[in-house]
Scaffold this motif. Sequence first.
Motif, PDB file in Angstrom:
ATOM      1  N   ARG A  30     -12.069 -41.301  -5.949  1.00 46.87           N
ATOM      2  CA  ARG A  30     -11.144 -42.296  -5.389  1.00 46.87           C
ATOM      3  C   ARG A  30     -10.760 -41.853  -3.992  1.00 46.87           C
ATOM      4  O   ARG A  30     -11.369 -40.957  -3.448  1.00 46.87           O
ATOM      5  N   ALA A  31      -9.711 -42.464  -3.470  1.00 46.58           N
ATOM      6  CA  ALA A  31      -9.297 -42.155  -2.095  1.00 46.58           C
ATOM      7  C   ALA A  31      -8.758 -40.729  -1.980  1.00 46.58           C
ATOM      8  O   ALA A  31      -8.612 -40.025  -2.972  1.00 46.58           O
ATOM      9  N   GLY A  32      -8.445 -40.355  -0.759  1.00 47.38           N
ATOM     10  CA  GLY A  32      -8.052 -38.961  -0.563  1.00 47.38           C
ATOM     11  C   GLY A  32      -6.890 -38.725   0.371  1.00 47.38           C
ATOM     12  O   GLY A  32      -6.683 -37.593   0.799  1.00 47.38           O
ATOM     13  N   ILE A  33      -6.138 -39.780   0.688  1.00 46.25           N
ATOM     14  CA  ILE A  33      -5.050 -39.578   1.650  1.00 46.25           C
ATOM     15  C   ILE A  33      -3.694 -39.571   0.940  1.00 46.25           C
ATOM     16  O   ILE A  33      -3.355 -40.518   0.230  1.00 46.25           O
TER      17      ILE A  33
ATOM     18  N   TRP B  79     -16.682 -52.073  -0.897  1.00 48.23           N
ATOM     19  CA  TRP B  79     -17.057 -50.890  -0.114  1.00 48.23           C
ATOM     20  C   TRP B  79     -18.173 -50.166  -0.836  1.00 48.23           C
ATOM     21  O   TRP B  79     -18.127 -50.018  -2.066  1.00 48.23           O
TER      22      TRP B  79
ATOM     23  N   LEU C 274     -10.148 -39.063  10.710  1.00 47.80           N
ATOM     24  CA  LEU C 274     -10.836 -40.171  10.047  1.00 47.80           C
ATOM     25  C   LEU C 274     -11.069 -41.301  11.052  1.00 47.80           C
ATOM     26  O   LEU C 274     -10.209 -41.566  11.888  1.00 47.80           O
TER      27      LEU C 274
ATOM     28  N   TYR D 223     -11.738 -45.334  11.417  1.00 50.30           N
ATOM     29  CA  TYR D 223     -11.758 -46.682  10.844  1.00 50.30           C
ATOM     30  C   TYR D 223     -12.427 -47.569  11.884  1.00 50.30           C
ATOM     31  O   TYR D 223     -11.869 -47.765  12.966  1.00 50.30           O
TER      32      TYR D 223
ATOM     33  N   LEU E 167     -15.768 -46.619   7.328  1.00 48.17           N
ATOM     34  CA  LEU E 167     -14.736 -45.569   7.341  1.00 48.17           C
ATOM     35  C   LEU E 167     -15.431 -44.222   7.206  1.00 48.17           C
ATOM     36  O   LEU E 167     -16.186 -43.997   6.263  1.00 48.17           O
TER      37      LEU E 167
ATOM     38  N   SER F 140     -14.645 -40.671   6.456  1.00 47.41           N
ATOM     39  CA  SER F 140     -13.620 -39.761   5.955  1.00 47.41           C
ATOM     40  C   SER F 140     -14.275 -38.412   5.648  1.00 47.41           C
ATOM     41  O   SER F 140     -15.451 -38.184   5.966  1.00 47.41           O
TER      42      SER F 140
ATOM     43  N   ARG G 139     -14.154 -34.586   3.063  1.00 48.27           N
ATOM     44  CA  ARG G 139     -13.683 -33.869   1.879  1.00 48.27           C
ATOM     45  C   ARG G 139     -13.494 -32.383   2.172  1.00 48.27           C
ATOM     46  O   ARG G 139     -12.593 -31.761   1.651  1.00 48.27           O
TER      47      ARG G 139
ATOM     48  N   TYR H 170     -17.651 -44.713   3.863  1.00 43.45           N
ATOM     49  CA  TYR H 170     -17.715 -46.025   3.213  1.00 43.45           C
ATOM     50  C   TYR H 170     -18.209 -47.052   4.224  1.00 43.45           C
ATOM     51  O   TYR H 170     -17.925 -46.926   5.411  1.00 43.45           O
TER      52      TYR H 170
ATOM     53  N   PRO I 152      -8.649 -50.701  -0.911  1.00 37.94           N
ATOM     54  CA  PRO I 152      -8.567 -49.280  -0.525  1.00 37.94           C
ATOM     55  C   PRO I 152      -8.203 -48.998   0.931  1.00 37.94           C
ATOM     56  O   PRO I 152      -7.746 -47.897   1.231  1.00 37.94           O
TER      57      PRO I 152
ATOM     58  N   GLY J  34      -6.576 -47.965   3.940  1.00 41.88           N
ATOM     59  CA  GLY J  34      -5.253 -47.398   4.179  1.00 41.88           C
ATOM     60  C   GLY J  34      -4.805 -46.476   3.059  1.00 41.88           C
ATOM     61  O   GLY J  34      -3.774 -45.814   3.175  1.00 41.88           O
ATOM     62  N   ALA J  35      -5.573 -46.445   1.955  1.00 40.96           N
ATOM     63  CA  ALA J  35      -5.372 -45.467   0.877  1.00 40.96           C
ATOM     64  C   ALA J  35      -3.965 -45.458   0.284  1.00 40.96           C
ATOM     65  O   ALA J  35      -3.366 -44.407   0.094  1.00 40.96           O
TER      66      ALA J  35
HETATM   67  C1  DHB Z   1     -10.242 -42.407   1.992  1.00 39.41           C
HETATM   68  C2  DHB Z   1     -10.178 -43.644   1.393  1.00 39.41           C
HETATM   69  C3  DHB Z   1      -9.460 -44.648   1.993  1.00 39.41           C
HETATM   70  O1  DHB Z   1      -9.373 -45.857   1.419  1.00 39.41           O
HETATM   71  C4  DHB Z   1      -8.807 -44.447   3.192  1.00 39.41           C
HETATM   72  O2  DHB Z   1      -8.146 -45.470   3.764  1.00 39.41           O
HETATM   73  C5  DHB Z   1      -8.863 -43.209   3.777  1.00 39.41           C
HETATM   74  C6  DHB Z   1      -9.583 -42.194   3.173  1.00 39.41           C
HETATM   75  C7  DHB Z   1     -11.030 -41.302   1.357  1.00 39.41           C
HETATM   76  O3  DHB Z   1     -11.564 -41.512   0.284  1.00 39.41           O
HETATM   77  O4  DHB Z   1     -11.137 -40.228   1.950  1.00 39.41           O
END
Ligand code: DHB
Length: 398
Positions: free
Chosen positions: A51-54, A192, A206, A208, A217, A219, A221, A229, A300, A302-303
């Motif tokens: 899933r997201a990470g923020i 996505w 990050l 966008y 996007l 991003s 890890r 994405y 998603p 903006g997480a």
């Molecule tokens: C991530 C996912 C998002 O929807 C976002 O806005 C920012 C980061 C992520 O998975 O890292």
Amino acid sequence: MAQEPRILRTKVGIIGGGPAGLMLSHLLSGAGIENIVVEKNDHETIRNTHRAGILEAQAVRMLADSGIEGRVLSHGDEHSGIDLRFNGESHPLDFRELVDATVTLYAQNEIFVDLAAARARDGGDVRYSCEVTEILDVESNNPKFRFTDANGAVYEVHADILVGADGSRSFARRQMPQSTRQDFKVSYPFAWFGILTEAPKSAPELIYANSPHGFALISQRSDSVQRMYFQCDPNENVEDWSDDRIFDELQRRVAGPDGFELKTGPIFDKTVLGFRSFVREPLSHGRLFLIGDAGHTVPPTGAKGLNLAFADVKVLFEALDSYYSTGDDTLLGGYSQQALKRIWKAQNFSYWMTSMLHTPVGTDPFMMRRALGELDSVTSSTYGQQYLAEAYTGWPNS
Ligand code: DHB
């Protein structure tokens, strides 16, 4: 003959053991309020659901203050901004400078691992691979639910309060009578395509990106694993996409006269993520309360999903703590209204970011230019940047 269920008695029965359910369970146990968590999936499945990470600073603080800080502080990566890229140009936003706040990049599945470990360490009653089949008597003072464990044994949890923390396809949510509820929803004509790749970071923050080919996007890890994405058709088949094709698509969405180039590497995870905005009102009925995705879903961009779930947990935990320490249920009665204030702000933000950054297939050229005008209004004004920065990093508690 049907099996007689074994009875389990507790104060708070939590349906769903994802981050929201486990966080609530952890806080309740810390306050001496007995609870049981029942989760449909096994631990491994949830651990491997990307899933997201923020995390907003408030979510980090919530983990830290309750003794789960270990890895979020040592492995999380603090970010003080993002890069909004459009017309092939970068527009960095510095959150620290704009609103004196930062966010932390720390994958949601790691939060699950940390919370599950803390629950196991503290002797929490968390049961995985258990399917809830019935929820009963939520309008009485003795609500119950039945579940079947992995061996087919049937149990009935008798509690004072039930909490539905069972995600966007919530079973708990469906138990609320139609006559007392309203659902608000929006669907989007895109999804996505998410990947994990073994590659170095392409940029410090990050990215966008709005492009005529659709959103992307970029991003992260870690130093060696990146999350990216790109906007795709909701029916896209991941098998049709080779690594080269994926990186070509991502690259053309971030390309610009500055010659920016993505760093690539082997892709080891590909998924299509659905897009939906949804809110259930109210978030409670009788003795059943909904938290997180069970009560509302955001797209998603903006997480906000997990952050919003943790915000619900905070409001509900404070209401339950007050109820169990004083017998006064005023805060419980106000839970839905209180939580919904932040939920609607986040719904607006997620919808706004999504519509400003994405290009639906066949978009009217006027709408494409309009979105660029909007991005220009935001990035060329300190007030515009502050509006985005405040929402992204999380509003103060209202
Ligand atoms: C991530 C996912 C998002 O929807 C976002 O806005 C920012 C980061 C992520 O998975 O890292």
